[in-house]
Design a protein around this motif. Structure first.
Motif, short mmCIF file in Angstrom:
data_model
loop_
_atom_site.label_atom_id
_atom_site.label_comp_id
_atom_site.label_asym_id
_atom_site.label_seq_id
_atom_site.Cartn_x
_atom_site.Cartn_y
_atom_site.Cartn_z
N LEU A 100 -4.19 18.86 -26.00
CA LEU A 100 -3.72 17.74 -25.18
C LEU A 100 -3.97 16.42 -25.90
O LEU A 100 -5.08 16.15 -26.34
CB LEU A 100 -4.44 17.74 -23.82
CG LEU A 100 -4.24 16.51 -22.93
CD1 LEU A 100 -2.78 16.35 -22.53
CD2 LEU A 100 -5.12 16.62 -21.69
N PRO B 146 -3.42 12.98 -24.42
CA PRO B 146 -2.99 12.28 -23.21
C PRO B 146 -2.40 10.90 -23.47
O PRO B 146 -2.89 10.17 -24.32
CB PRO B 146 -4.29 12.17 -22.40
CG PRO B 146 -5.38 12.25 -23.40
CD PRO B 146 -4.87 13.10 -24.51
N ASP C 5 1.61 13.84 -21.79
CA ASP C 5 1.09 13.73 -23.15
C ASP C 5 2.02 12.88 -24.02
O ASP C 5 3.05 12.38 -23.55
CB ASP C 5 0.80 15.11 -23.75
CG ASP C 5 2.04 15.90 -24.17
OD1 ASP C 5 3.16 15.36 -24.17
OD2 ASP C 5 1.87 17.09 -24.50
#
Length: 145
Positions: A16, A18, A34
């Motif tokens: 991930l 973000p 993301d």
């Protein structure tokens, strides 16, 4: 520390990256966009963070799914937590003391409150530690001050 940075530090090991927090619930579940435009669900009580939609259109479609919505809003569990623990203070979320993935009960004496940042950090740390364990593996929790 900004929540995006906390998420990146605690859950970046999943891949991930973000960019934006799209939503959250009273148990600290997060919907995160993301850097590539995919949407991830971070679920602290079940120790996972995974892609749930590859585009905004897919997320919009998912948000119409009644099973997803029931799981997302956690209405009965939130109500039980509110009755047992009172309303949430700013910056805090309800949580399971022992995550469901590790056999923790979804309610009762296993309910608590925790700062949002600490919930994201602790759940990411535990999830990373158990990531490679097979289902049914024995786990020992050690609390270190």
């Amino acid at each position: 520390m900004e929540l995006i940075a906390v998420i990146k530090g605690a859950w970046g090991w999943t891949g991930l990256k973000p960019d934006q927090i799209v939503g959250d619930n009273d148990f600290g579940n997060l919907m995160i966009k993301d850097e590539t435009g995919r949407y991830w669900r971070l679920c602290p009580e079940d120790l996972y963070c995974k892609v749930v939609a590859n585009s905004r259109a897919e997320l919009d479609h998912l948000s119409q799914d009644q099973d997803f919505l029931q799981d997302w809003y956690m209405t009965e569990l939130v109500q039980q937590a509110r009755e047992r623990l009172g309303p949430l203070r700013p910056g805090f979320k309800y949580c399971l003391k022992i995550p469901g993935t590790l056999g923790g009960e979804y309610g009762g004496d296993n309910l608590a409150t925790i700062s949002f940042d600490d919930l994201v950090t602790a759940s990411g740390d535990i999830a990373q530690q158990i990531e490679e364990l097979p289902d049914g593996a024995q786990v020992k929790l050690s609390i270190i001050d």
